[in-house]
Design an enzyme around this catalytic site. Structure first.
Site, mmCIF file in Angstrom:
data_model
loop_
_atom_site.group_PDB
_atom_site.id
_atom_site.type_symbol
_atom_site.label_atom_id
_atom_site.label_comp_id
_atom_site.label_asym_id
_atom_site.label_seq_id
_atom_site.Cartn_x
_atom_site.Cartn_y
_atom_site.Cartn_z
ATOM 1 N N GLY A 208 0.838 -1.209 0.000
ATOM 2 C CA GLY A 208 0.000 0.000 0.000
ATOM 3 C C GLY A 208 0.861 1.242 0.000
ATOM 4 O O GLY A 208 2.055 1.170 -0.295
ATOM 5 N N ASN A 209 0.261 2.368 0.305
ATOM 6 C CA ASN A 209 1.041 3.597 0.437
ATOM 7 C C ASN A 209 0.386 4.501 1.473
ATOM 8 O O ASN A 209 -0.666 4.179 2.012
ATOM 9 C CB ASN A 209 1.212 4.291 -0.921
ATOM 10 N N TYR A 210 1.042 5.628 1.748
ATOM 11 C CA TYR A 210 0.612 6.479 2.864
ATOM 12 C C TYR A 210 -0.548 7.423 2.535
ATOM 13 O O TYR A 210 -0.883 8.264 3.342
ATOM 14 C CB TYR A 210 1.796 7.335 3.326
ATOM 15 N N ALA A 276 -3.876 7.640 -4.980
ATOM 16 C CA ALA A 276 -2.473 7.218 -5.131
ATOM 17 C C ALA A 276 -2.525 5.732 -5.458
ATOM 18 O O ALA A 276 -2.508 4.889 -4.559
ATOM 19 C CB ALA A 276 -1.710 7.482 -3.854
#
Ligand code: CTP
Length: 399
Positions: A208-210, A276
């Site tokens: 995943g990402n932030y 994102a």
């Protein structure tokens, strides 16, 4: 509607210049930032000291500031503005504007301004009635300027007739009404992708990402406040819309987001790609939890995810506006412009990770917006709600 708007107040040499002080106060009270540009003749009627004290900015009159030699860039001021209001506009300034006689800071700024221009003529009745003045005013109108008609009444000459500048309250109302009508999104279907995507490795792990989703949800809320029909296609986030009308389609992976976004885009007028999206996903997903004991560390082979923005760009119809984001660390402007072209976007919002306060997880953002016609505008660091409003202003201006 004027909160946070950048307004150039152009003041020329007429008796009505004293009313410009009230107009300036009204703009400031309404939350606008005002840059006064005054002609040399204007300064005979009203002092820059009063104007700079009330606007909180140095008044601009000359091409250069005499004691420092600093160049006052009419191009920068013109691009900074969301509106230019020339009040009072004398017969002479109107004539110069109509013919492009750029011999002072005010007319050069007018010629550079991309924003809507409002002109409030003020002069004696015979000057106003003269065919030259009338032709010049018609010319300005035909160029798309907004003329705020002068009123009939007693003039400085004690003659009675048409030529009095409209009252400051009327001028403020005209500018405010313009913003209100141009910014409404009633009847528009706005679709937003937001948040990260999670790409499953096994039943308990993911890539995943932030991304917090805050920017995308702020855009969705702002569009709803402007009357649009709004749906967010959202990756896993902890935020939710503040506006009751915003619908949310929850997805997890890029592939799921792609499917939902394609469906939603079919009927969209505006789509903003704020998600994102993970660029890669594991080629295989383990059906049961990958165990630590006794096993070699796993090697996870990745495959490319679909590019949602580019896919929508390919099927975009005329009348649909597609907006993307770019998060860049170097060659920001070139990379963002290139991304906009490759994905067939109408606008791209660039945030640079180099700027503190911008990007993932923060409540503020610092952006530059690039449009497909080659223009760009950099904004100050602002709360994401205000950035959302700037983005939608730009989208409305494009449509
Ligand atoms: N985007 C998308 N689908 C993807 C990747 C990106 O819809 N698979 C969208 C984003 O929502 C954003 C824009 O494309 O609006 C640019 O995203 P970004 O991650 O900056 O660009 P990439 O195309 O992934 O390029 P790179 O990571 O190489 O900079």
């Amino acid at each position: 509607m004027l909160k946070g708007k950048h307004i150039i107040l152009g003041i020329t040499g007429g008796i009505a210049a004293y009313k410009s002080v009230s107009l300036l106060r009204l703009f400031v009270k309404a939350g606008a930032e005002v840059q006064v540009v005054i002609t040399p003749a204007g300064k005979e009627f009203i002092t820059p000291v009063t104007l700079s004290a009330l606007s909180g900015r140095p008044v601009i009159s000359e091409f250069f500031t005499a004691n420092t030699g600093q160049w006052n860039s009419h191009v920068d001021i013109g691009l900074w503005a969301d509106a230019m209001v020339i009040a009072p506009a004398t017969a002479s300034t109107i004539a110069k504007m109509a013919c492009g006689v750029a011999d002072n800071m005010l007319v050069t700024t007018y010629l550079s301004a991309k924003a809507p221009v409002f002109v409030a003529p003020a002069m004696d009745l015979d000057m106003m009635a003269h065919p030259t003045t009338q032709r010049n005013i018609d010319l300005l109108r035909s160029y798309g300027n907004h003329i705020i008609d002068s009123r009939a009444g007693e003039l400085a000459s004690h003659l009675v007739g048409k030529g009095r500048m409209a009252e400051p309250e009327e001028i403020l109302a005209a500018v405010d009404a313009f913003f209100e009508s141009s910014l409404t999104m009633k009847g528009l279907k706005v679709r937003v992708t937001a948040g990260p995507t999670y790409e499953k490795i096994d039943p308990v792990r993911f890539i995943g990402n932030y991304s917090s989703g805050k920017m995308g949800y702020a855009i969705a809320d702002e569009a709803a406040r402007r009357g649009a029909d709004v749906t967010v296609v959202s990756g896993p986030v902890s935020v939710s819309p503040s506006e009751p009308g915003v619908k949310v389609v929850r997805v997890e992976s890029a592939r799921e987001m792609m499917e939902a976004a394609r469906r939603e885009f079919a009927e969209a007028d505006v789509a903003v790609m704020a998600a994102a999206v993970a660029d890669y996903a594991p080629a295989e997903q383990a059906q049961s939890k990958i165990k630590r004991e006794g096993a070699e560390p796993p090697v996870i082979r990745l495959v490319k995810n679909p590019d949602i923005a580019a896919a929508l760009g390919e099927v975009k119809r005329s009348g649909q506006t597609l907006v993307g984001f770019a998060l860049e660390t170097d060659h920001e402007m070139e990379n963002a412009a290139d991304k906009m072209r490759r994905k067939n976007l109408d606008m791209i919002v660039l945030n640079s990770l180099r700027d503190s306060g911008a990007g993932f997880g923060t409540d503020t953002n610092l952006v530059t917006m690039l449009t497909a016609d080659g223009r760009s505008k950099r904004y100050d660091l602002k709360p994401k709600r205000e950035v959302a409003s700037d983005i939608l202003d730009q989208i409305c201006a494009l449509r």
